[in-house]
Motif scaffolding. Structure first.
Motif, PDB file in Angstrom:
ATOM      1  N   PRO A  73       0.801  -1.219   0.000  1.00 14.27           N
ATOM      2  CA  PRO A  73       0.000   0.000   0.000  1.00 14.27           C
ATOM      3  C   PRO A  73       0.838   1.275   0.000  1.00 14.27           C
ATOM      4  N   THR A  74       0.406   2.215  -0.796  1.00 15.70           N
ATOM      5  CA  THR A  74       0.970   3.559  -0.791  1.00 15.70           C
ATOM      6  C   THR A  74      -0.124   4.502  -1.235  1.00 15.70           C
ATOM      7  N   ARG A  75       0.156   5.784  -1.229  1.00 15.39           N
ATOM      8  CA  ARG A  75      -0.833   6.758  -1.675  1.00 15.39           C
ATOM      9  C   ARG A  75      -0.112   8.038  -2.039  1.00 15.39           C
ATOM     10  N   ILE A  76      -0.809   8.928  -2.712  1.00 16.79           N
ATOM     11  CA  ILE A  76      -0.294  10.273  -2.964  1.00 16.79           C
ATOM     12  C   ILE A  76      -0.760  11.142  -1.801  1.00 16.79           C
ATOM     13  N   GLY A  77       0.184  11.695  -1.064  1.00 13.12           N
ATOM     14  CA  GLY A  77      -0.148  12.472   0.115  1.00 13.12           C
ATOM     15  C   GLY A  77       0.697  13.723   0.220  1.00 13.12           C
ATOM     16  N   PRO A  78       0.770  14.322   1.405  1.00 12.03           N
ATOM     17  CA  PRO A  78       1.458  15.602   1.575  1.00 12.03           C
ATOM     18  C   PRO A  78       2.974  15.474   1.510  1.00 12.03           C
ATOM     19  N   ALA A  79       3.634  16.586   1.230  1.00  2.71           N
ATOM     20  CA  ALA A  79       5.075  16.667   1.441  1.00  2.71           C
ATOM     21  C   ALA A  79       5.333  16.613   2.937  1.00  2.71           C
ATOM     22  N   MET A  80       6.515  16.108   3.321  1.00  5.31           N
ATOM     23  CA  MET A  80       6.755  15.888   4.746  1.00  5.31           C
ATOM     24  C   MET A  80       8.171  16.273   5.122  1.00  5.31           C
ATOM     25  N   THR A  81       8.305  17.075   6.177  1.00  6.03           N
ATOM     26  CA  THR A  81       9.613  17.422   6.730  1.00  6.03           C
ATOM     27  C   THR A  81       9.808  16.687   8.051  1.00  6.03           C
ATOM     28  N   PHE A  82      10.921  15.981   8.152  1.00  4.16           N
ATOM     29  CA  PHE A  82      11.310  15.304   9.391  1.00  4.16           C
ATOM     30  C   PHE A  82      12.298  16.219  10.122  1.00  4.16           C
ATOM     31  N   ASN A  83      11.910  16.669  11.305  1.00  3.31           N
ATOM     32  CA  ASN A  83      12.722  17.627  12.061  1.00  3.31           C
ATOM     33  C   ASN A  83      13.665  16.984  13.071  1.00  3.31           C
ATOM     34  N   ASN A  84      13.579  15.663  13.244  1.00  4.63           N
ATOM     35  CA  ASN A  84      14.384  14.972  14.255  1.00  4.63           C
ATOM     36  C   ASN A  84      15.044  13.758  13.606  1.00  4.63           C
ATOM     37  N   ILE A  85      16.243  13.960  13.067  1.00  3.95           N
ATOM     38  CA  ILE A  85      16.955  12.932  12.321  1.00  3.95           C
ATOM     39  C   ILE A  85      17.960  12.240  13.243  1.00  3.95           C
ATOM     40  N   LYS A  86      17.843  10.933  13.382  1.00  4.13           N
ATOM     41  CA  LYS A  86      18.730  10.176  14.254  1.00  4.13           C
ATOM     42  C   LYS A  86      20.189  10.381  13.860  1.00  4.13           C
ATOM     43  N   GLY A  87      21.009  10.815  14.837  1.00  7.17           N
ATOM     44  CA  GLY A  87      22.431  11.027  14.598  1.00  7.17           C
ATOM     45  C   GLY A  87      22.781  12.390  14.053  1.00  7.17           C
ATOM     46  N   PHE A  88      21.753  13.218  13.771  1.00 10.10           N
ATOM     47  CA  PHE A  88      21.991  14.547  13.199  1.00 10.10           C
ATOM     48  C   PHE A  88      21.089  15.546  13.926  1.00 10.10           C
ATOM     49  N   PRO A  89      21.500  16.024  15.078  1.00 16.22           N
ATOM     50  CA  PRO A  89      20.619  16.854  15.914  1.00 16.22           C
ATOM     51  C   PRO A  89      20.182  18.162  15.271  1.00 16.22           C
ATOM     52  N   ASP A  90      20.947  18.678  14.296  1.00 19.13           N
ATOM     53  CA  ASP A  90      20.603  19.967  13.691  1.00 19.13           C
ATOM     54  C   ASP A  90      20.031  19.828  12.281  1.00 19.13           C
ATOM     55  N   ALA A  91      19.761  18.597  11.852  1.00 13.56           N
ATOM     56  CA  ALA A  91      19.374  18.380  10.456  1.00 13.56           C
ATOM     57  C   ALA A  91      17.859  18.294  10.296  1.00 13.56           C
ATOM     58  N   ARG A  92      17.404  18.643   9.107  1.00 10.92           N
ATOM     59  CA  ARG A  92      16.016  18.457   8.687  1.00 10.92           C
ATOM     60  C   ARG A  92      16.025  17.819   7.303  1.00 10.92           C
ATOM     61  N   VAL A  93      15.068  16.940   7.053  1.00  9.66           N
ATOM     62  CA  VAL A  93      14.971  16.292   5.741  1.00  9.66           C
ATOM     63  C   VAL A  93      13.546  16.450   5.226  1.00  9.66           C
ATOM     64  N   LEU A  94      13.425  16.929   4.001  1.00 11.97           N
ATOM     65  CA  LEU A  94      12.131  17.084   3.327  1.00 11.97           C
ATOM     66  C   LEU A  94      12.015  16.022   2.245  1.00 11.97           C
ATOM     67  N   VAL A  95      10.860  15.385   2.168  1.00 11.26           N
ATOM     68  CA  VAL A  95      10.601  14.406   1.120  1.00 11.26           C
ATOM     69  C   VAL A  95       9.223  14.682   0.526  1.00 11.26           C
ATOM     70  N   GLY A  96       9.096  14.456  -0.781  1.00 17.74           N
ATOM     71  CA  GLY A  96       7.785  14.514  -1.420  1.00 17.74           C
ATOM     72  C   GLY A  96       7.298  15.882  -1.847  1.00 17.74           C
ATOM     73  N   LEU A  97       8.183  16.862  -1.954  1.00 15.43           N
ATOM     74  CA  LEU A  97       7.732  18.200  -2.336  1.00 15.43           C
ATOM     75  C   LEU A  97       6.926  18.166  -3.627  1.00 15.43           C
ATOM     76  N   MET A  98       7.378  17.385  -4.613  1.00 18.87           N
ATOM     77  CA  MET A  98       6.731  17.356  -5.927  1.00 18.87           C
ATOM     78  C   MET A  98       5.979  16.052  -6.167  1.00 18.87           C
ATOM     79  N   ALA A  99       5.677  15.305  -5.087  1.00 16.15           N
ATOM     80  CA  ALA A  99       5.048  13.991  -5.229  1.00 16.15           C
ATOM     81  C   ALA A  99       3.530  14.083  -5.369  1.00 16.15           C
ATOM     82  N   SER A 100       3.056  15.086  -6.039  1.00 18.81           N
ATOM     83  CA  SER A 100       1.623  15.291  -6.264  1.00 18.81           C
ATOM     84  C   SER A 100       1.473  16.311  -7.375  1.00 18.81           C
ATOM     85  N   ARG A 101       0.707  15.967  -8.383  1.00 18.85           N
ATOM     86  CA  ARG A 101       0.469  16.909  -9.481  1.00 18.85           C
ATOM     87  C   ARG A 101      -0.278  18.142  -8.987  1.00 18.85           C
ATOM     88  N   LYS A 102      -1.158  17.948  -8.018  1.00 20.86           N
ATOM     89  CA  LYS A 102      -1.876  19.072  -7.428  1.00 20.86           C
ATOM     90  C   LYS A 102      -0.911  20.037  -6.764  1.00 20.86           C
TER      91      LYS A 102
END
Length: 511
Positions: A73-102
């Motif tokens: 199962p998967t779906r087309i959903g929102p872009a998502m920013t992870f603010n708490n990355i294991k091993g990287f206390p100051d890092a943020r990761v964004l995924v899916g910015l363009m994963a929706s035609r809308k």
């Protein structure tokens, strides 16, 4: 190289009303794109729960919004920013910015069904990039030099893996900027597979025919390294505009001009600090480096999994035994940078590759057969590359043959395209059920199928290999297929869909 600007169009500045009714938003970097998404319901979320960048982050987003050819199962959903990355206390990761035609529609300003047409116009209306002074470049607010004691890119940037069998951590949305060793103004930008190999080395995979690879080979023949910048965390117009391919963007064409055409203002560049190359000034992260001449490594030399990473067709690719190496010279970032990534087989790849595919086909068909092809959709099932659906409007009996000619044009203008489905103007190309309906009621296999055997395709399609098809002598060769699901012009009166009364249905829902 000077870029042509046909007089039939004009550039519209970001934020100005567009003559086609498009509302181009004032986005010029990743942060302004995120701020825009925050104003739209169900298009952006953040999480403060700790996530491991090794397999877990992609595993989470597979369920949240990856879509595309990811295993269900998967779906087309929102872009998502992870603010708490294991091993990287100051890092943020964004995924899916363009994963929706809308979402892409909101970020670029054209309706979902007109994004390919908007891209076609941007290709015709290029705005070349400009170079700014370093003090005005946010991408150089923080600097890490490889010569500094303790430098280790593996500790600075949280490169994710998509699965537990990946060859290593990858930068999946690193836009590589390179130039001809003998002509710095001959620039190319492309997204390539970048695997972290050591504290200051990346491997890079080039699919056949990539222009930066031609630059690399030229430099290597002279025994010289090729200076490149790897740009991450960008205005989505830059990423999508960079995905045009030859012949729509021939050798010597700088794809950053397309992003400028989309926004109505030039992409800003800045001189790198440690290599003779330029970087995108408003990037979140820039890796400066050189592709070393004559140096090769096995992609999975650290993991020995035999695998690379999940690719857009939905399968995990094999690790390449011999890839060029980028020696990292520096990393520059904005303050509190956002690392942008994607899930390999997801809908984000469809947006990145598919919208330029639609534009390329639309441009060439309109030039050759004006008015015949109304719209094009590079379908998600093909990752935006393998399957195109063309909507045509026949006006006379001669258009029966011209419709099939349009399919041949599509195959010629986009080499990696494998299958083309032709439908009439009353079929919604963005509705798979409607396209399949046309396949069932307007198509007969032995008279409406055209085969084009033995032509170049894509090396990542597992059927385009000798072990699958013994006729194939090299990877990336296939038989291409045209499915003509259009009604012959002289029979159109027999294929009129049931006509329903036009009403305002909302009146019955509000009572």
């Amino acid at each position: 190289m000077p870029q042509k600007k046909p007089s039939t169009y004009r550039i519209v500045k970001a934020g100005e009303p567009h003559p086609q009714g498009w509302n181009v938003p004032p986005v010029n970097d990743l942060r302004s794109a995120i701020e825009l998404l925050k104003t739209l319901p169900e298009q952006y979320v953040e999480s403060n729960r700790e996530v491991d960048p090794i397999a877990e982050l992609a595993g989470v987003y597979r369920y949240i919004g990856a879509g595309g050819t990811v295993m269900r199962p998967t779906r087309i959903g929102p872009a998502m920013t992870f603010n708490n990355i294991k091993g990287f206390p100051d890092a943020r990761v964004l995924v899916g910015l363009m994963a929706s035609r809308k979402r892409v529609s909101a970020l670029l300003g054209a309706p979902e069904r007109e994004l390919g047409i908007q891209m076609a116009e941007a290709r015709r209306n290029v705005t070349p990039p400009t170079v700014i002074e370093p003090e005005n470049a946010p991408c150089q607010e923080v600097v890490y030099r490889a010569e500094d004691e303790g430098f280790d890119l593996r500790k600075i940037l949280p490169a994710p893996t998509n699965t537990t069998e990946d060859a290593g951590p990858y930068f999946c949305l690193g836009l590589v900027l390179g130039s001809d060793p003998d002509d710095r103004d001959n620039v190319d930008v492309t997204i390539h597979r970048l695997c972290v190999q050591s504290k200051d080395e990346l491997s890079i995979f080039f699919a056949p025919g990539r222009h930066i690879d031609a630059f690399r080979l030229k430099a290597e023949a002279a025994g010289k390294p090729l200076a490149v910048s790897i740009n991450m965390g960008l205005d989505p117009a830059i990423h999508i505009g960079a995905e045009f391919e030859a012949p729509t963007t021939p050798f010597g064409f700088n794809e950053l001009c397309v992003a400028g055409g989309l926004r109505g203002q030039p992409v800003e560049l800045v001189e790198c600090l440690t290599v003779k190359q330029r970087a995108i000034a408003r990037a979140e992260i820039v890796i400066e480096g050189e592709i070393l001449p004559g140096v090769r490594v096995a992609e999975d030399q650290n993991s020995h999994t035999g695998k690379a990473m999940p690719e857009f067709p939905g399968y995990t690719g094999e690790a390449n035994p011999s890839l060029p190496v980028i020696k990292v010279k520096a990393i520059t970032t904005r303050k509190n940078p956002i690392l942008q990534t994607l899930v390999g087989p997801g809908e984000e790849h469809v947006s990145l590759a598919g919208i330029p595919t639609e534009a390329s086909i639309h441009i060439e068909c309109e030039d050759a057969l004006p008015g015949l092809v109304k719209n094009v959709y590079a379908h998600s099932a093909g990752g935006g590359k393998f399957l195109a659906i063309l909507q045509v409007q026949k006006k006379n009996a001669g258009d029966d043959g011209m419709t099939r000619q349009a399919a041949l044009i599509a195959l010629s203008v986009y080499r990696e395209l494998k299958n083309v489905i032709l439908v009439d103007e009353d079929v919604d190309i963005f509705d798979t059920d409607d396209v399949m309906w046309a396949l069932q009621t307007r198509y007969v296999g032995d008279i409406d199928t055209l085969f084009v055997p033995g032509v170049a395709g894509h090396v990542l399609d597992p059927t385009q290999q000798p072990f699958y098809d013994p006729r194939v002598t090299a990877k990336g060769t296939t038989t291409k297929t045209i499915f003509d699901c259009t009604v012959p012009y002289h029979l159109k009166e027999h294929f009129i869909r049931a006509q329903f009364k036009e009403v305002d249905a909302s009146l019955w829902l509000s009572s």
